[in-house]
Design an enzyme around this catalytic site. Structure first.
Site, PDB file in Angstrom:
ATOM      1  N   ARG A  46     -44.956 -57.300  38.222  1.00 37.19           N
ATOM      2  CA  ARG A  46     -43.750 -57.805  37.577  1.00 37.19           C
ATOM      3  C   ARG A  46     -43.745 -59.321  37.584  1.00 37.19           C
ATOM      4  O   ARG A  46     -43.298 -59.954  36.656  1.00 37.19           O
ATOM      5  CB  ARG A  46     -42.505 -57.280  38.311  1.00 37.19           C
ATOM      6  CG  ARG A  46     -41.911 -56.062  37.616  1.00 37.19           C
ATOM      7  CD  ARG A  46     -40.637 -55.644  38.276  1.00 37.19           C
ATOM      8  NE  ARG A  46     -40.877 -55.434  39.709  1.00 37.19           N
ATOM      9  CZ  ARG A  46     -40.025 -54.812  40.511  1.00 37.19           C
ATOM     10  NH1 ARG A  46     -38.879 -54.351  40.045  1.00 37.19           N
ATOM     11  NH2 ARG A  46     -40.289 -54.657  41.791  1.00 37.19           N
ATOM     12  N   VAL A 131     -48.183 -37.325  48.826  1.00 37.68           N
ATOM     13  CA  VAL A 131     -47.677 -36.522  49.935  1.00 37.68           C
ATOM     14  C   VAL A 131     -48.391 -36.872  51.235  1.00 37.68           C
ATOM     15  O   VAL A 131     -49.608 -36.763  51.336  1.00 37.68           O
ATOM     16  CB  VAL A 131     -47.869 -35.010  49.665  1.00 37.68           C
ATOM     17  CG1 VAL A 131     -47.220 -34.198  50.786  1.00 37.68           C
ATOM     18  CG2 VAL A 131     -47.291 -34.610  48.322  1.00 37.68           C
ATOM     19  N   GLY A 133     -49.248 -39.573  52.974  1.00 36.48           N
ATOM     20  CA  GLY A 133     -50.212 -40.662  53.160  1.00 36.48           C
ATOM     21  C   GLY A 133     -51.657 -40.216  53.156  1.00 36.48           C
ATOM     22  O   GLY A 133     -52.147 -39.660  52.180  1.00 36.48           O
ATOM     23  N   GLY A 186     -39.446 -52.672  60.234  1.00 38.02           N
ATOM     24  CA  GLY A 186     -40.037 -52.398  58.931  1.00 38.02           C
ATOM     25  C   GLY A 186     -40.369 -50.935  58.689  1.00 38.02           C
ATOM     26  O   GLY A 186     -41.039 -50.590  57.720  1.00 38.02           O
ATOM     27  N   GLU A 189     -36.129 -48.875  55.223  1.00 39.91           N
ATOM     28  CA  GLU A 189     -35.728 -49.872  54.241  1.00 39.91           C
ATOM     29  C   GLU A 189     -34.277 -50.289  54.453  1.00 39.91           C
ATOM     30  O   GLU A 189     -33.521 -49.629  55.162  1.00 39.91           O
ATOM     31  CB  GLU A 189     -35.927 -49.304  52.835  1.00 39.91           C
ATOM     32  CG  GLU A 189     -37.407 -49.034  52.590  1.00 39.91           C
ATOM     33  CD  GLU A 189     -37.679 -48.572  51.175  1.00 39.91           C
ATOM     34  OE1 GLU A 189     -37.094 -49.141  50.243  1.00 39.91           O
ATOM     35  OE2 GLU A 189     -38.480 -47.650  51.018  1.00 39.91           O
ATOM     36  N   ASP A 200     -36.773 -38.003  50.281  1.00 42.90           N
ATOM     37  CA  ASP A 200     -38.210 -38.256  50.231  1.00 42.90           C
ATOM     38  C   ASP A 200     -38.963 -37.009  50.691  1.00 42.90           C
ATOM     39  O   ASP A 200     -39.915 -36.568  50.048  1.00 42.90           O
ATOM     40  CB  ASP A 200     -38.523 -39.462  51.132  1.00 42.90           C
ATOM     41  CG  ASP A 200     -40.015 -39.685  51.294  1.00 42.90           C
ATOM     42  OD1 ASP A 200     -40.601 -40.330  50.408  1.00 42.90           O
ATOM     43  OD2 ASP A 200     -40.590 -39.201  52.280  1.00 42.90           O
ATOM     44  N   LYS A 204     -41.592 -34.292  48.534  1.00 45.46           N
ATOM     45  CA  LYS A 204     -42.891 -33.837  49.025  1.00 45.46           C
ATOM     46  C   LYS A 204     -42.898 -32.324  49.203  1.00 45.46           C
ATOM     47  O   LYS A 204     -43.905 -31.655  48.933  1.00 45.46           O
ATOM     48  CB  LYS A 204     -43.218 -34.544  50.342  1.00 45.46           C
ATOM     49  CG  LYS A 204     -43.433 -36.050  50.156  1.00 45.46           C
ATOM     50  CD  LYS A 204     -43.397 -36.792  51.484  1.00 45.46           C
ATOM     51  CE  LYS A 204     -43.608 -38.287  51.301  1.00 45.46           C
ATOM     52  NZ  LYS A 204     -43.297 -39.051  52.538  1.00 45.46           N
ATOM     53  N   GLY A 302     -48.174 -46.263  55.097  1.00 48.09           N
ATOM     54  CA  GLY A 302     -48.924 -47.491  55.372  1.00 48.09           C
ATOM     55  C   GLY A 302     -49.879 -47.789  54.239  1.00 48.09           C
ATOM     56  O   GLY A 302     -50.404 -46.880  53.603  1.00 48.09           O
TER      57      GLY A 302
END
Lengths: 427, 427
Positions: A46, A131, A133, A186, A189, A200, A204, A302
């Site tokens: 962006r 799904v 990671g 972190g 959010e 979320d 999944k 991650g």
């Protein structure tokens, strides 16, 4: 035929920048494995001037997604969310490009349409990174277990909630304090809604259930309960009983009758394989007709772990473009009905505050009996004044029956409050 | 093109008879998933009249392997051992048939030749069932982790030894008593050599290492130590230190230098993910460059779980025959040297019987120091008469250095006996 495959990456955030780094750093290995020479020739962002985890060559950066897509053999979509990702992925598939995406929300909502578009254009859609990671559960369900029948699927697939529940369990923190900690570190959010409300995990769950049961399941089919109602008392009581609280994605097949898909916080015994899954780790358990129990365990999020999943898809996708063959098509032949989740059976544990006077236990018990729910254990704490704490666990019963019990308890005059109602996983 | 695929099954033992049952019982599902109509048209047995777990139609049974192979599109080899399996598989591949095998010994010995034969005849070789039963570690290594670099692989891949060590750990039994129990319950064969000497695990280690490191590794490259030397004292001492004894298959990559492959019994801390893998369960841990740690867990043996792995390969193989594409070819581009396993580094724990007199500890310690091995912990039990028990653990050191220490200890006049030397897994 040239074996050059031009790759466009949409989005250069945490995962995207690692994907670009790994493609650049392991070009020779990826070529040896896929038979294709992979060249990133556009990275759509962006803002051209944003600071990124990995420094991307300036000439690759562009804000023109359409031009990038139109110039690519393989499009890696890592923008997330529905739009503009949906439009971009449709454009790529319509042009016959191979698409690799890590976008669970998009798949859980529009997976069916995207699958059809890929098939109509004789190309492939890959989504291992969508799904859990780095855990290869999409491969597991699409390919490894393809000769078997999955009966039940049970997963810890959201690292944020797992971190929060872990914090509560190890430090005795309240939900609010644990969430704050997760945000500081972190792991959550600023707006944690999608994670803590279970959305979320539900996306999944829908994707995994579709693959496991060869049936279309959308996020709207999943019954969702998040962890915002979990208290320090719930976690402490669980620990007292040798259990931990985990947010689970659960999908199961009831023979030919249909399937059920749910996300809820549950009590998991310490001896259960999922109890040891802590922090940012995820795990998915499959109970299968022939294979019995299988578990896949690994890092659920991650940049680098998720990028690893994208790169596996890239090797497979590039190899198919160069050497022939296809990713597995959408398998939805079973087309099982998605059942009302309130039919799902479970054992429950309840904590109540009740009036401390004779006959209360009989009255409370009768509420369960009236609704056809049998009690397995009942224990009463020492009363504080005229208020007693009751902890009850049930035999296996349906969510619908428990809802009826819950309503009747709320109306009972001896019950001061229903503190919590949680399912118990395992035997 | 007809989608009919004729299947010959070689061997109708525990796994073979379940494979035949599952193909018959789930024909419609297998067709929906693979696009192929699968028909078993020959089952090769040694004795037509043997009693079997699943009653196979008499007209399918034959003792003529060549005729069965020549009439099949897909050959499932479940005889085991090198011959006649090797000859049969070569015949099938030479004729362009897809071969699915569960034969780890064959692959660990002649995998390279079979891969080449498959490729030369433009056909596929599948072997998910050869390693760790129902656990999809072959898929995992061939496909799921194809975009990453495996640094280390650690597996519990032999159910017999895992059962024996579990028995010793939970009941305090000696090795001999636990083996006898395993034989009584059917977990160990009358001649348990291949299992207890670590040869079965070594074959699996070679197969996994080949896939993980894109390098040919044969069973002869694997350093093997079995569990026959493990005593009740070793297990008790491990428990005292919060550890369990497990037989591990370990393969690791040392950068561009080469790879190491070993099988040995090791001390595994109770907090390690592999510590909870008990009885007939297997697990494989992969430590990867990008994905970090992944674990695959499931049933490592048994007719039905292993048959599930065969059927996944059958779906993939049949699908490729009907819809195009191929199984991944042998990937050996990395062609890393297989290093001398004595270079492998580990922490070690030793138990010694020493003379109870002043200066002994200094003398024992100096043996380690002389060989460049530093001690981490030393503890001495209360002496019985003039004999004391010493337990020592080292910092990370090589197997070669430990061998030197061991030789010097054996010659030392203060050391009465070296009771055991075991590696310690984990930090």
């Amino acid at each position: 035929m040239s074996n050059l495959q031009k790759v466009a990456v949409l989005g250069a955030g945490t995962v995207g920048s690692q994907v670009i780094r790994l493609i650049e750093e392991s070009q020779a290995e990826l070529e040896a494995r896929s038979g294709a020479k992979l060249e990133v020739n556009a990275v759509v962002v962006r803002n051209l001037d944003s600071k990124r985890d990995y420094e991307i060559k300036r000439e690759l950066l562009t804000t023109d997604a359409n031009a990038a897509i139109d110039g690519a053999d393989i499009v890696i979509e890592l923008i997330g969310g529905i739009e503009p990702a949906f439009t971009h992925v449709k454009r790529a598939l319509s042009r016959g490009a191979t698409v690799i995406t890590g976008n669970k929300a998009l798949l859980a909502k529009h997976g069916a349409e995207l699958y059809e578009l890929a098939e109509a254009n004789d190309t492939d859609l890959y989504f291992e990174a969508a799904v859990a990671g780095a855990i290869p559960i999409v491969y597991g369900l699409r390919e490894s277990i393809a000769g078997d029948r999955v009966n039940r699927l049970l997963g810890i697939v959201n690292g944020t909630t797992n971190f929060i529940l872990d914090q509560m369990s190890t430090t005795g923190a309240t939900y609010e304090a644990a969430l704050k900690k997760a945000q500081e570190l972190g792991f959550a959010e600023a707006d944690p809604t999608a994670d803590v409300e279970g959305l979320d995990a539900a996306a999944k769950c829908a994707i995994m259930a579709s693959l496991a049961f060869h049936t279309r399941v959308s996020i709207d089919d999943v019954e969702v309960e998040g962890i915002t109602g979990i208290t320090a008392e719930d976690v402490a009581e669980a620990a007292k009983n040798g259990m931990v609280v985990k947010l689970l994605a659960v999908a199961q097949r009831r023979g030919e009758e249909g399937i059920l898909a749910q996300v809820y916080p549950a009590l998991v015994p310490n001896t259960h394989p999922l109890a040891m899954v802590s922090g940012a780790f995820n795990a998915v358990l499959l109970d299968n007709e022939s294979a019995g129990r299988l578990m896949f365990y690994g890092q659920g999020a991650g940049g680098t772990p998720t990028a690893s999943a994208v790169l596996s898809d890239l090797v497979a996708g590039a190899s198919h473009r160069v050497l022939g063959g296809h990713a597995p098509r959408e398998s939805r032949y079973a087309d099982l009905p998605v059942l009302d989740p309130s039919m799902a059976q479970a054992r429950f544990q309840l904590r109540l505050k009740v009036a401390e006077r004779p006959g209360v236990l009989a009255e409370v018990s009768s509420v369960f009996g009236n609704n056809g729910v049998s009690l397995l254990t009942v224990s009463q704490d020492v009363a504080e004044g005229d208020v007693a704490s009751l902890s009850l666990s049930t035999h296996t019963t349906s969510g619908a029956q428990m809802d009826a019990v819950r309503r009747e308890l709320a109306e009972s005059e001896v019950v001061l409050s229903v503190e919590s109602v949680l399912r118990i996983e395992g035997e």
